[in-house]
Design a protein around this motif. Structure first.
Motif, PDB file in Angstrom:
ATOM      1  N   SER A  63       0.229   0.198  -7.773  1.00 57.09           N
ATOM      2  CA  SER A  63       0.161  -0.116  -6.346  1.00 57.09           C
ATOM      3  C   SER A  63       1.111   0.783  -5.550  1.00 57.09           C
ATOM      4  CB  SER A  63       0.533  -1.582  -6.117  1.00 57.09           C
ATOM      5  OG  SER A  63       1.906  -1.779  -6.397  1.00 57.09           O
ATOM      6  N   ALA A  64       1.013   0.664  -4.248  1.00 58.67           N
ATOM      7  CA  ALA A  64       1.911   1.424  -3.378  1.00 58.67           C
ATOM      8  C   ALA A  64       3.359   1.029  -3.621  1.00 58.67           C
ATOM      9  CB  ALA A  64       1.535   1.191  -1.912  1.00 58.67           C
ATOM     10  N   ALA A  65       3.581  -0.233  -3.971  1.00 56.00           N
ATOM     11  CA  ALA A  65       4.937  -0.700  -4.266  1.00 56.00           C
ATOM     12  C   ALA A  65       5.501  -0.002  -5.501  1.00 56.00           C
ATOM     13  CB  ALA A  65       4.944  -2.208  -4.463  1.00 56.00           C
ATOM     14  N   HIS A  66       4.652   0.255  -6.497  1.00 51.75           N
ATOM     15  CA  HIS A  66       5.093   0.971  -7.691  1.00 51.75           C
ATOM     16  C   HIS A  66       5.459   2.416  -7.345  1.00 51.75           C
ATOM     17  CE1 HIS A  66       2.437  -2.150  -9.774  1.00 51.75           C
ATOM     18  NE2 HIS A  66       3.687  -2.474 -10.042  1.00 51.75           N
ATOM     19  N   LEU A  67       4.647   3.030  -6.498  1.00 50.86           N
ATOM     20  CA  LEU A  67       4.955   4.392  -6.062  1.00 50.86           C
ATOM     21  C   LEU A  67       6.271   4.423  -5.290  1.00 50.86           C
ATOM     22  CD1 LEU A  67       1.428   5.596  -4.954  1.00 50.86           C
ATOM     23  CD2 LEU A  67       2.806   6.589  -6.768  1.00 50.86           C
ATOM     24  N   LYS A  68       6.486   3.433  -4.437  1.00 49.80           N
ATOM     25  CA  LYS A  68       7.728   3.375  -3.663  1.00 49.80           C
ATOM     26  C   LYS A  68       8.931   3.259  -4.590  1.00 49.80           C
ATOM     27  CE  LYS A  68      10.271   0.944  -0.105  1.00 49.80           C
ATOM     28  NZ  LYS A  68      10.247  -0.030   0.963  1.00 49.80           N
ATOM     29  N   LYS A  69       8.845   2.361  -5.566  1.00 49.12           N
ATOM     30  CA  LYS A  69       9.952   2.168  -6.508  1.00 49.12           C
ATOM     31  C   LYS A  69      10.223   3.459  -7.280  1.00 49.12           C
ATOM     32  CE  LYS A  69      12.837  -0.571  -8.680  1.00 49.12           C
ATOM     33  NZ  LYS A  69      13.994  -1.132  -8.045  1.00 49.12           N
ATOM     34  N   THR A  70       9.180   4.157  -7.672  1.00 49.88           N
ATOM     35  CA  THR A  70       9.327   5.428  -8.383  1.00 49.88           C
ATOM     36  C   THR A  70      10.025   6.452  -7.505  1.00 49.88           C
ATOM     37  OG1 THR A  70       7.329   4.994  -9.672  1.00 49.88           O
ATOM     38  CG2 THR A  70       8.063   7.283  -9.539  1.00 49.88           C
ATOM     39  N   ILE A  71       9.603   6.562  -6.268  1.00 49.20           N
ATOM     40  CA  ILE A  71      10.194   7.533  -5.339  1.00 49.20           C
ATOM     41  C   ILE A  71      11.660   7.213  -5.086  1.00 49.20           C
ATOM     42  CG2 ILE A  71      10.122   8.317  -2.924  1.00 49.20           C
ATOM     43  CD1 ILE A  71       7.004   8.123  -3.215  1.00 49.20           C
ATOM     44  N   GLU A  72      11.990   5.927  -5.023  1.00 51.69           N
ATOM     45  CA  GLU A  72      13.374   5.540  -4.777  1.00 51.69           C
ATOM     46  C   GLU A  72      14.282   5.745  -5.985  1.00 51.69           C
ATOM     47  OE1 GLU A  72      12.927   1.510  -3.438  1.00 51.69           O
ATOM     48  OE2 GLU A  72      12.728   2.131  -1.344  1.00 51.69           O
TER      49      GLU A  72
END
Length: 130
Positions: A63-72
């Motif tokens: 999900s977009a939340a997983h991508l966000k966590k990865t980017i952070e």
């Protein structure tokens, strides 16, 4: 005779985007091909890291939340932090012994599907605002 390169991203579109910049003059034939390959490798790296995050959370879908966590968390993607700033944070698994929340692996109901669709539309709208 022109050589055909197998690329995942359209070379002609990349060339058009490059030429939209007033500072860019003529573009060598190989340049959009190299940009396409670099974009492909970058996306593969980002998706691989996000898949690891998804597996760690025992989720079935990225999900977009997983991508966000990865980017952070991955230093390589720090330059994207501003892009994902408006995306809601991923839900952290509760460590307490209280009431269990519905896991992502359970089969979603019809109403859950609608809410996920609405949430994904909201995320896309936020991304478009940037």
């Amino acid at each position: 005779m022109k050589k055909k390169y197998k690329t995942k991203f359209p070379v002609a579109r990349i060339k058009k985007i490059m030429q939209l910049d007033e500072d860019v003059g003529k573009v060598a034939q190989a340049t959009p091909v190299l940009i396409s390959k670099a974009l492909e490798l970058f996306m593969q790296s980002l998706i691989d890291q996000a898949c690891q995050e998804t597996r760690q959370r025992n989720a079935k879908r990225l999900s977009a939340a997983h991508l966000k966590k990865t980017i952070e968390t991955v230093e390589q993607f720090d330059f994207l932090k501003d892009v994902v700033a408006n995306i809601p944070d991923p839900i952290e698994p509760s460590g307490g012994g209280g009431v269990e929340e519905e896991s992502e692996s359970s089969k979603p109901t019809r109403s859950t599907r609608r809410s996920k669709t609405s949430a994904s539309k909201a995320i896309k709208d936020q991304e478009m605002e940037l």
